[in-house]
Design an enzyme around this catalytic site. Structure first.
Site, PDB file in Angstrom:
ATOM      1  N   ARG A 164       0.713  -1.096   0.111  1.00 13.03           N
ATOM      2  CA  ARG A 164      -0.120   0.012  -0.067  1.00 13.03           C
ATOM      3  C   ARG A 164       0.856   1.339  -0.214  1.00 13.03           C
ATOM      4  O   ARG A 164       0.498   2.153   0.890  1.00 13.03           O
ATOM      5  CB  ARG A 164      -1.043   0.055   1.101  1.00 13.03           C
ATOM      6  N   SER A 238     -10.752  -0.107   3.814  1.00 14.10           N
ATOM      7  CA  SER A 238      -9.726  -0.278   4.887  1.00 14.10           C
ATOM      8  C   SER A 238      -9.368   0.944   5.516  1.00 14.10           C
ATOM      9  O   SER A 238      -8.557   1.730   4.537  1.00 14.10           O
ATOM     10  CB  SER A 238      -8.685  -1.151   4.599  1.00 14.10           C
ATOM     11  N   GLU A 339      -4.298   3.885   6.369  1.00 15.76           N
ATOM     12  CA  GLU A 339      -4.193   3.456   5.012  1.00 15.76           C
ATOM     13  C   GLU A 339      -4.745   4.788   4.115  1.00 15.76           C
ATOM     14  O   GLU A 339      -4.340   5.039   3.258  1.00 15.76           O
ATOM     15  CB  GLU A 339      -4.611   2.126   4.636  1.00 15.76           C
TER      16      GLU A 339
END
Ligand code: EPU
Length: 343
Positions: A164, A238, A339
């Protein structure tokens, strides 16, 4: 292209947070881009480029110019017997690119089906799901340097893609506008059923995936069943990243928590942040999963997803996130990191 003033951003972020931008522009072609870069509003203000607005939490009004990218086009650049090279403009909806690929029986991004957002956001955070990552198929990223307006193409290696993560989220944050990406997809079967949940889906439904499209449909169905639909409940997928620990630390955890799930990834162990969050709560003996405070909360089917039931402020979501981070740290000594980009 017209630059608007004092623009409402509620519909432009999937969290559905009400906030306003001092200036706002929408770009639909490359001429718009040129005009934008020459404008005084662009030159003299902070900039926020938005794709699908699916990975941001707006903490308040944006005191600069918000640019929504609607640059669309998917073209086949090259092909041989085994593969096809595809270029997609950054404002394309990511899942439309997945459909383009699976309709042509191309393998490589079917596991990344139904991820919200645009093509331009994909290399930013090296999107990943169900055992696949953009990294495995990306060849290059075309960009425009915000300061100079110059074109620059980054090779996949130069993008420094991690979990990520990419150079565009790190040292080059806000410095380059992503214009297009080039992928190489396979004409030969590249079935990736490494992710348990995906294998179980086919077993349970007594299906045998044959085409990339079959996997795409399965992933779409799993995502729809677990993740809240942002058009109904505001969210950005998320909220936190999963956590990585060394072998020794994992051993210590497993002695204390034999049920702790973990996955081996690249020599370290990934512990699902969702599980850590589920084990903690606002008070001893309670769980965050399904918890609600005011208009914000933790989704009842995926503890990694924070939600806006309607009317929550970005600050309220942030406060909840901070409480979660503190409680996980107190219990496990592990620090969760968002995130989602806080803006
Ligand atoms: N789990 C819990 N409680 C929950 C949910 C999950 O304990 O409420 C545990 C379970 O043990 C489960 C494990 O966590 O086996 C993994 O859960 P899941 O397969 O749902 O995936 P994840 O690790 O929570 C990641 C990505 C998702 C991606 C899925 C599927 C991150 C931060 N998130 O979530 O990406 O869809 O894997 O591959 O890596 C996103 O980025 O917005 C996103 C949704």
């Amino acid at each position: 292209m017209t630059i608007k003033k004092d623009y409402d951003l509620t519909k432009l972020n999937t969290f559905g947070i009400s906030a306003r931008a001092k200036f706002f522009a929408e770009i639909t072609n490359e001429a718009d881009l040129g005009e934008l870069f020459d404008s005084k509003e662009f030159k003299n203000n902070k900039k926020l480029f938005l794709g699908g607005g699916s990975n941001i939490l707006l903490l308040g009004d944006f005191p600069g110019i918000v640019i929504v990218n609607r640059l669309k086009e998917i073209t086949v650049l090259d092909e041989d017997e085994e593969s096809m090279q595809i270029r997609a403009m950054s404002g394309e909806v990511w899942h439309d690119l997945v459909n383009f690929a699976v309709e042509r029986s191309l393998w490589g991004i079917e596991n990344l089906s139904f991820i919200p957002g645009t093509v331009g956001a994909a290399p930013m955070q090296n999107i990943g799901a169900y055992g696949a990552e953009l990294k495995n198929v990306l060849e290059s990223v075309e960009t425009i340097e915000v300061k100079s307006g110059h074109l620059r193409t980054f090779s996949m290696a130069e993008c420094q893609l991690g979990y990520r993560d990419s150079i565009f989220k790190q040292e080059l944050k806000d410095k380059y506008f992503i214009l297009a990406i080039t992928l190489r997809l396979s004409k030969l079967e590249r079935k990736n059923l490494s992710y348990k949940v995906l294998r179980e889906y086919f077993e349970k439904n007594k299906l045998e995936p044959k085409a990339a499209k079959d996997i795409s449909e399965a992933v779409t169905s799993i995502r729809k069943s677990k993740l809240p639909d942002p058009t109904i409940i505001g969210n950005a997928g998320s909220f936190f990243k999963n956590v990585f620990v060394e072998e020794k630390k994992l051993g210590e955890f497993l002695t204390l928590y034999p049920d702790m799930p973990y996955f081996r990834e690249g020599g370290v162990h990934k512990i699902p942040a969702a599980w850590l969050i589920e084990q903690c709560g606002p008070e001893n003996g309670t769980s965050w999963k399904g918890y609600r405070v005011g208009n914000t909360g933790v989704h009842k089917r995926q503890a990694l997803v924070l939600v806006n039931y309607g009317g929550a402020s970005g600050q309220a979501v942030k406060e909840l996130a901070e409480e979660i981070i503190d409680s996980v740290f107190k219990k496990f000594g592990l620090k969760l990191t968002p995130e989602v980009n806080l803006i």
